[in-house]
Design an enzyme around this catalytic site. Sequence first.
Site, PDB file in Angstrom:
ATOM      1  N   ALA A 139       0.876  -1.238  -0.129  1.00  0.00           N
ATOM      2  CA  ALA A 139       0.132  -0.263  -0.040  1.00  0.00           C
ATOM      3  C   ALA A 139       1.218   1.349  -0.075  1.00  0.00           C
ATOM      4  CB  ALA A 139      -0.814  -0.223   1.310  1.00  0.00           C
ATOM      5  N   ILE A 170      -4.658  -0.539  -4.526  1.00  0.00           N
ATOM      6  CA  ILE A 170      -4.133  -1.587  -4.003  1.00  0.00           C
ATOM      7  C   ILE A 170      -4.605  -2.969  -4.498  1.00  0.00           C
ATOM      8  CG2 ILE A 170      -3.579  -2.663  -1.647  1.00  0.00           C
ATOM      9  CD1 ILE A 170      -2.595   0.296  -2.271  1.00  0.00           C
ATOM     10  N   GLU A 215       3.309  -0.223 -10.732  1.00  0.00           N
ATOM     11  CA  GLU A 215       4.623  -0.247 -10.345  1.00  0.00           C
ATOM     12  C   GLU A 215       5.628   0.526 -10.915  1.00  0.00           C
ATOM     13  OE1 GLU A 215       6.860  -3.420  -8.838  1.00  0.00           O
ATOM     14  OE2 GLU A 215       4.931  -4.568  -8.487  1.00  0.00           O
TER      15      GLU A 215
END
Length: 390
Positions: free
Chosen positions: A130, A163, A375
């Site tokens: 997170a 998330i 990412e």
Amino acid sequence: MAGSADFDLYRPAEEHDMLRESVRSLAEAKILPFAAAVDEESRFPQEALDALVSSDLHAVHVPETYGGAGADALATVIVIEEVARVCASSSLIPAVNKLGSLPVILSGSEELKAKYLGPLAKGDAMFSYALSEPDAGSDAAGMKTRAVRDGDFWVLNGVKRWITNAGVSEYYTVMAVTDPEKRSKGISAFVVEKGDEGVSFGAPEKKLGIKGSPTREVYLDNVRIPADRMIGAEGTGFATAMKTLDHTRITIAAQALGIAQGALDYAKGYVQERKQFGKPIGDFQGVQFMLADMAMKIEAARQLTYSAAAKSERVAAGGEKEDLTFFGAAAKCFASDVAMEVTTDAVQLLGGYGYTRDYPVERMMRDAKITQIYEGTNQVQRIVMARNLP
């Protein structure tokens, strides 16, 4: 001496090849049959989790000391790649388990490692990461989630967004501001449990792809956790988060690689069966050139990804930095761009059929898109690469 014939030059070990065969067999037998339904119903791939846990493939990166398989970074990449070849959503089980737990492995106390890596290795819990927030995506250091010390506890308040596997995972590595004056050096990392009082989740996002992997907001409302759940020293959380991404971006490259390989494999079979003008369309040079380009790009992405994984392993073992930041970003960026190109071409090769949900390539094309975004977007990866040119 160099150049002698009694060793294999520049190729994975035999154990890696054997691992690939076993993961591919498992994926085709126990994950592939549910992939279309998982996507169609936007449901968590429980069958995949059960199959991966029963074969000890759900979190292969966990060191043997804590009950894990102790797989190296390349083995982890191969597991993710082979699962993603049949179902991208399912590949996020081993990938996000590594992403969520790596901060603990890199920076956590021995007590924290023993407490949280054991259940992860056994398959009793999953681990999520997170970092992102509604107003802190690419600019992760601009996060607003706060952690305030209260005696032997920390009290966390804030919202985390995007998330992966939220609500399914038991454990969450949460980044929070402990000293607002210090920007990135005032961010600390904590382990938060799903059952902690004050933890709740938003509705699952309605997404273009990876529909089997729930993406939700995580709400932290006066979540009071013991002080020993801090990962590493106060103020080191952001550095740990960035170090983690150097390693785990390679797992996104692996996911992209698997999606692209699955699309090529399906398209290759299709063009040999589909006949037009009295012969298989695979006999036409234009189609052959497309397949050749797809295969060439995938192989280039694979070599870059495996090389990055080897660097990740050497760094994890205490070696030099080895340009890992550059190679992790390059592998993720290149492989995800290739996945988008290859899956789009696969849809084209199937023609009208490729555009329908009766065939898997449209799902693969939708799944590939996220690998260019999460990412760290590929635009951010290029900034990272430019700042870390080898």
